[in-house]
Write a protein that holds these residues in place. Structure first.
Motif, PDB file in Angstrom:
ATOM      1  N   UNK A 236     100.999 103.028 -38.569  1.00  0.00           N
ATOM      2  CA  UNK A 236     101.156 102.465 -39.908  1.00  0.00           C
ATOM      3  C   UNK A 236      99.874 103.015 -40.913  1.00  0.00           C
ATOM      4  N   UNK A 237     100.386 102.825 -42.230  1.00  0.00           N
ATOM      5  CA  UNK A 237      99.198 103.909 -42.999  1.00  0.00           C
ATOM      6  C   UNK A 237      98.142 102.700 -43.200  1.00  0.00           C
ATOM      7  N   UNK A 238      97.145 103.384 -43.471  1.00  0.00           N
ATOM      8  CA  UNK A 238      95.748 102.676 -43.605  1.00  0.00           C
ATOM      9  C   UNK A 238      95.388 102.725 -44.870  1.00  0.00           C
ATOM     10  N   UNK A 239      95.371 101.457 -45.619  1.00  0.00           N
ATOM     11  CA  UNK A 239      95.163 101.001 -46.972  1.00  0.00           C
ATOM     12  C   UNK A 239      93.768 100.542 -47.127  1.00  0.00           C
ATOM     13  N   UNK A 240      92.865 101.173 -47.744  1.00  0.00           N
ATOM     14  CA  UNK A 240      91.735 100.848 -47.906  1.00  0.00           C
ATOM     15  C   UNK A 240      91.433 100.041 -49.236  1.00  0.00           C
ATOM     16  N   UNK A 241      90.512  99.109 -49.081  1.00  0.00           N
ATOM     17  CA  UNK A 241      89.973  98.206 -50.501  1.00  0.00           C
ATOM     18  C   UNK A 241      88.715  98.404 -50.472  1.00  0.00           C
ATOM     19  N   UNK A 242      88.183  99.026 -51.460  1.00  0.00           N
ATOM     20  CA  UNK A 242      86.586  99.360 -50.983  1.00  0.00           C
ATOM     21  C   UNK A 242      85.955  98.845 -52.465  1.00  0.00           C
ATOM     22  N   UNK A 243      84.928  98.145 -52.477  1.00  0.00           N
ATOM     23  CA  UNK A 243      84.219  97.629 -53.630  1.00  0.00           C
ATOM     24  C   UNK A 243      82.767  98.218 -53.613  1.00  0.00           C
ATOM     25  N   UNK A 244      82.135  98.444 -54.744  1.00  0.00           N
ATOM     26  CA  UNK A 244      80.721  98.930 -54.778  1.00  0.00           C
ATOM     27  C   UNK A 244      79.850  97.734 -54.296  1.00  0.00           C
ATOM     28  N   UNK A 245      78.378  98.214 -54.027  1.00  0.00           N
ATOM     29  CA  UNK A 245      77.384  97.201 -53.889  1.00  0.00           C
ATOM     30  C   UNK A 245      77.347  96.555 -52.480  1.00  0.00           C
ATOM     31  N   UNK A 246      77.753  97.482 -51.658  1.00  0.00           N
ATOM     32  CA  UNK A 246      77.896  96.876 -50.234  1.00  0.00           C
ATOM     33  C   UNK A 246      76.683  97.341 -49.107  1.00  0.00           C
TER      34      UNK A 246
END
Length: 505
Positions: A236-246
């Motif tokens: 499967x494709x890997x979808x990244x959802x990354x937010x700052x200040x983590x």
């Protein structure tokens, strides 16, 4: 759902529901068999059962449903009875009904109150049951972990001796003994597999020593993305959802283990998915940093969800599966003061939510190794080896002696203090963490107080004093889990003494 065979009573119940003021839809069944059929095919918020039905009583249904799947077992039930007394109602409560009403007292307000009460009481009961199960699971994991940690300590000592002497034998044998060398290399391979298994046991038992530091989890996930996509193997494709200040305080190596295990599980669940996907997200929520791994794979059966963190439990047919993956993840997350939750439905995929405390600020950095400024050759250095395991003590001494170091040995912290007082100079303390009497970290701190330029290395197969170990690391010391290979023993000594940089960072 209304389960009532008398048409007059059916009308009384439906009229009471319609006049209650709550928006309501209902289905009617006239027997227990019809009721079970509806329950298996529909979701209801509550069921109202007459006590006596043509094919049995509600008590029989309540007793039978204890062994049925979650939907049938967990449906809140209110009982209505035409009996003069309250015995039938009380017996219904004893078998698991949430409330009962006498038919002669039916009213819109009474039915509304009883239905609301039944739903609320059932919800509380289910939450209490889940809390108890979580507590039982935590106690079970703690017990297994304690036993596993103790076994890991003893096994690591033995494996260190096996590995070290096997390596020494390989060095001593010439090329004319190739058949024997092949057998010895197989011993080393088996030892390496055993070492990794023990590391997993230490992880789920929450007894491994960690080196946490401020870590931006979004950046860490982005850096690991290439490896994680390779783990998926095109499933499967890997979808990244990354937010700052983590940013959270975590050991980067242990975070990698968590991600690899969760992505591997997601991959293995996708075999039947028509449009497979895996979503990996990182975000901040208040005082927490949240990592989520979501897939649209096979999902997990409700009866299995309570066991997925149990060591050695697995649903995989793969003979290579140890059943330790999620136990390891649970141990790492717990030891990092985090939490983990699986949400899953059969055929609808799985979402894993991992939460860590958000880092309020960047803490002080550890000092560089104490001996970093003192470059020199091995022949000019004296190392004090302290380990109560006689074979391992001898093996460590031989490894260091072969490299040209001067080596002194002791089998306890108290003996080590005496050796230190009698020696002209000691450059490095190489000590086990767990010793009879005074422990290795306390010995290290006492010697450091006497000699601030003393290099410190601690090793252990079972670090049950991680805070004490971290105190030594903060002084510039190093820590390594047993078994430690010959090469790593020499690397640790050379790095601590400033002879070379650490190849492992």
């Amino acid at each position: 759902m209304i389960v009532e065979d008398d048409r007059v009573d059916q009308m009384a119940l439906t009229r009471a529901l319609e006049k209650s003021g709550d928006p309501v839809t209902y289905e009617i069944a006239e027997t227990l068999a019809e009721a079970r059929s509806l329950i298996s095919s529909r979701d209801f918020d509550c069921a109202i059962f007459d006590f006596h039905l043509p094919d049995g009583t509600v008590v029989e249904h309540l007793s039978r449903r204890q062994g049925e799947p979650g939907r049938a077992r967990d449906l809140p039930i209110m009982v209505v009875t035409g009996a003069e007394g309250e015995n039938e109602g009380v017996s219904s409560l004893q078998q698991g009904a949430q409330d009962y009403l006498l038919k002669k007292e039916l009213s819109a307000n009474g039915v509304r109150r009883a239905v609301r009460y039944a739903i609320a009481r059932n919800k509380i009961a289910r939450e209490l049951e889940a809390t108890i199960k979580r507590g039982e699971q935590a106690d079970r994991l703690d017990s297994i972990g304690l036993l596993g940690g103790e076994l890991a300590h003893d096994l690591n000592n033995k494996l260190a001796v096996v590995e070290g002497n096997t390596l020494a034998a390989l060095e001593d044998l010439g090329d004319e003994h190739e058949t024997t060398r092949v057998k010895l290399r197989k011993v080393l391979k088996a030892t390496a597999h055993s070492v990794e298994l023990i590391r997993q046991v230490l992880a789920f038992s929450r007894q491994q020593t960690m080196t946490p530091r401020p870590l931006d989890l979004s950046e860490a996930v982005a850096d690991a993305a290439t490896v994680l996509r390779e783990v998926l193997r095109g499933a499967a494709p890997l979808e990244l959802r990354l937010e700052p200040e983590t940013t959270a305080y975590l050991d980067p190596r242990q975070l990698s283990r968590v991600l690899l295990n969760l992505i591997t599980n997601a991959r293995d669940a996708l075999t039947q998915a028509s449009n497979p996907r895996v979503i990996l997200s990182v975000r901040s929520e208040g005082d927490e940093v949240v990592i989520e791994v979501e897939d649209n794979g096979a999902g997990i059966e409700p009866e299995l969800l309570g066991r997925i963190y149990d060591p050695f439990f697995t649903t995989k047919d793969d003979a290579e599966s140890t059943g330790l993956g999620l136990a390891v993840v649970h141990g790492i997350v717990s030891q990092s003061k985090g939490s983990i939750l699986h949400r899953s439905q059969p055929g609808a995929g799985t979402r894993v939510v991992v939460r860590f405390p958000r880092a309020a600020g960047v803490g002080p950095q550890a000092k560089p190794p104490a001996g970093l400024a003192r470059a020199g050759e091995a022949s000019q250095r004296t190392i004090l080896v302290v380990d109560d395991e006689e074979d391992l003590n001898e093996l460590l001494a031989q490894i260091l002696l072969r490299e040209g170091y001067s080596v002194l040995t002791a089998f306890s912290a108290e003996e080590a203090l005496e050796v230190y007082r009698d020696a002209p100079r000691i450059d490095l303390l190489f000590s086990d963490v767990r010793l009879p009497g005074m422990q290795g970290p306390e010995l290290a701190k006492q010697l450091y107080a006497l000699q601030p330029d003393l290099a410190l290395v601690l090793i252990s197969g079972f670090a049950d004093s991680s805070r004490a170990v971290q105190d030594v690391v903060a002084l510039g010391g190093a820590f390594e889990h047993k078994p430690v290979s010959r090469q790593r023993v020499l690397e640790l000594a050379e790095v601590a003494l400033g002879i070379r940089p650490d190849p492992q960072g």
